[in-house]
Design an enzyme around this catalytic site. Sequence first.
Site, PDB file in Angstrom:
ATOM      1  N   ASP A  77     -34.514  32.993 -39.211  1.00  0.00           N
ATOM      2  CA  ASP A  77     -34.108  31.672 -38.732  1.00  0.00           C
ATOM      3  C   ASP A  77     -34.326  30.789 -39.949  1.00  0.00           C
ATOM      4  O   ASP A  77     -35.469  30.505 -40.320  1.00  0.00           O
ATOM      5  CB  ASP A  77     -34.988  31.216 -37.560  1.00  0.00           C
ATOM      6  CG  ASP A  77     -34.490  29.893 -36.993  1.00  0.00           C
ATOM      7  OD1 ASP A  77     -34.234  28.966 -37.787  1.00  0.00           O
ATOM      8  OD2 ASP A  77     -34.344  29.787 -35.767  1.00  0.00           O
ATOM      9  N   HIS A  78     -33.232  30.384 -40.606  1.00  0.00           N
ATOM     10  CA  HIS A  78     -33.424  29.778 -41.933  1.00  0.00           C
ATOM     11  C   HIS A  78     -34.175  28.446 -41.865  1.00  0.00           C
ATOM     12  O   HIS A  78     -34.700  27.989 -42.871  1.00  0.00           O
ATOM     13  CB  HIS A  78     -32.099  29.671 -42.700  1.00  0.00           C
ATOM     14  CG  HIS A  78     -31.152  28.668 -42.153  1.00  0.00           C
ATOM     15  ND1 HIS A  78     -30.291  28.960 -41.134  1.00  0.00           N
ATOM     16  CD2 HIS A  78     -30.934  27.380 -42.474  1.00  0.00           C
ATOM     17  CE1 HIS A  78     -29.580  27.883 -40.850  1.00  0.00           C
ATOM     18  NE2 HIS A  78     -29.950  26.911 -41.643  1.00  0.00           N
TER      19      HIS A  78
ATOM     20  N   HIS B 282     -33.118  27.278 -33.714  1.00  0.00           N
ATOM     21  CA  HIS B 282     -33.712  26.356 -34.697  1.00  0.00           C
ATOM     22  C   HIS B 282     -34.596  25.276 -34.063  1.00  0.00           C
ATOM     23  O   HIS B 282     -35.712  25.033 -34.510  1.00  0.00           O
ATOM     24  CB  HIS B 282     -32.613  25.674 -35.509  1.00  0.00           C
ATOM     25  CG  HIS B 282     -31.623  26.633 -36.104  1.00  0.00           C
ATOM     26  ND1 HIS B 282     -32.016  27.802 -36.706  1.00  0.00           N
ATOM     27  CD2 HIS B 282     -30.275  26.613 -36.182  1.00  0.00           C
ATOM     28  CE1 HIS B 282     -30.936  28.444 -37.142  1.00  0.00           C
ATOM     29  NE2 HIS B 282     -29.877  27.746 -36.828  1.00  0.00           N
TER      30      HIS B 282
END
Length: 483
Positions: free
Chosen positions: A179-180, A242
């Site tokens: 999950d950047h 996110h």
Amino acid sequence: MDSMTFVLFGATGDLAKRKIYPALFNLFLDQKLPKSFSVIGVGRNNCTDAEFQAKVKDSLYTFSRHLLNDVSKKQEFVKLFHYCQLDVTDPEGYHKLLKLTVKHEEEQKIAENRMFYLSVAPQFFDVIALNIKRSGLGTTNGWKRLIIEKPFGHDVSSAQALNEKLSRTFEEEEIFRIDHYLGKPMVQNLEAFVLANPLLKAIWNNQFISNVQITASETVGVENRAEYYDHTGAIRDMVQNHLLQLLMMTAMRIPEKKSSYDIRNGKREVMESIRPLTKEDAQAQIVRGQYLSGEIKGQPVVSYSEETGVQAQSKNDTFIAARVWIDHPYWKGVPFYIRTGKRMQEKITKIVVEFRNSSDLDSVEIENTKPNLLTISIFPNEGVSLQLNSKSLMSGKIEPINVHFSASQRDLPEAYERLLLDALSGDPTFFAHWEEVESSWKWIEPILEAFEEDFVPLHHYTSGSMGPDAAQQLLDEWGHRWW
Ligand code: NAD
């Protein structure tokens, strides 16, 4: 770091070009890659090693944060890359991939440590994992790891089914779900920031905090992703992963001696304490929106329904605001507001913590005194600011003042760089654990059903605004406002 082979499925794709190659290159320049390191790029089309290396080199010109005057470094880097053409759905092709992997391992004296990165469409995740197992690629004397991108499922049951399939080949400790947002420096800093400051640690609870607001807004519309996005919406594309990750990172309580386990445990505890919603609750706690035409930075833009690829009369959500309650003694009575949307006024990611006003002030003073606000900026600038109250030396009135810290943007490693380094080192701290993924889908599911049954009204908002009025009303109900 252990020597290893990095097998990249989807090596000719957009993500590889924009994020993965530049990240690996930056790690290479910073001498953070292992001494013996080889990349095997897997793609569907025919391509020689030289052609593949040229593609990788091209991506560095456009996307690397390092200025590339040193051509020899680039050349040295791309020599690590080899190509293997195969259709990921064809089990036979994996024998060729195994042969190539073993050949490079032997030639370069690389231990049988294999990192598999699936930068391909999610429908291939399970078939690739299965073929890694069947072909023997996953049977090594060293370690094996898997990196996968979102989306991880489409709802609870598809996520569970996918996890069950992946777990036939990989153990949970071997799976690194990217999950950047978790790779962003200020997000990684959150737990240290609270722990390292006794001042904040002492007041990180419902006694002092009035509410928390998490915003991740975008100015872009659906771009060329309508086919995917129209069935996904902001709720799946942004909230399930996110925004809930940011919420977990903000609300988690961890002991002073923190380890990867402590952080993931702290996050899990938050996720498990989030009050479940019924469809009726969704009506009261969730605002769903869709953009109309408007202007972004002075340019006219069309409404969502006019975008190419969007179904006629689509009720898809391009905006979500939610009031989330965490049923934990530390957070009882503190609403966590989250919002995200496309075609909004600005592209920004931030967390604002609003503190309660002092009970020592008289009522007139309270009315005139602004709350203390701690703003953690994640994008576009990384920084922290604290709004305090101070008596104006001129007028003698209480006025807000800002204490501000902004991290220098230059040379800050990007999210993918940090996350890749962690995965190569085997550190799972900033990757989503299956329990987090599953419980976030479980929280989302009644909202998805409520949307499908049209139980939650769809509010429209003008492109270039900060979302529908209903998002403001969500906060008005509790005497709050968006910061
Ligand atoms: P893409 O379509 O640009 O690339 C897909 C890659 O898969 C290509 O290399 C293609 O050759 C390969 N491929 C497709 N079918 C194949 C087959 N049958 N056999 C072998 N190879 C095959 O996609 P992308 O944008 O790079 O995205 C990859 C993954 O990353 C997706 O799961 C996407 O959701 C996710 N993701 C992408 C981004 C991004 O910025 N591009 C951001 C977040 C997540």
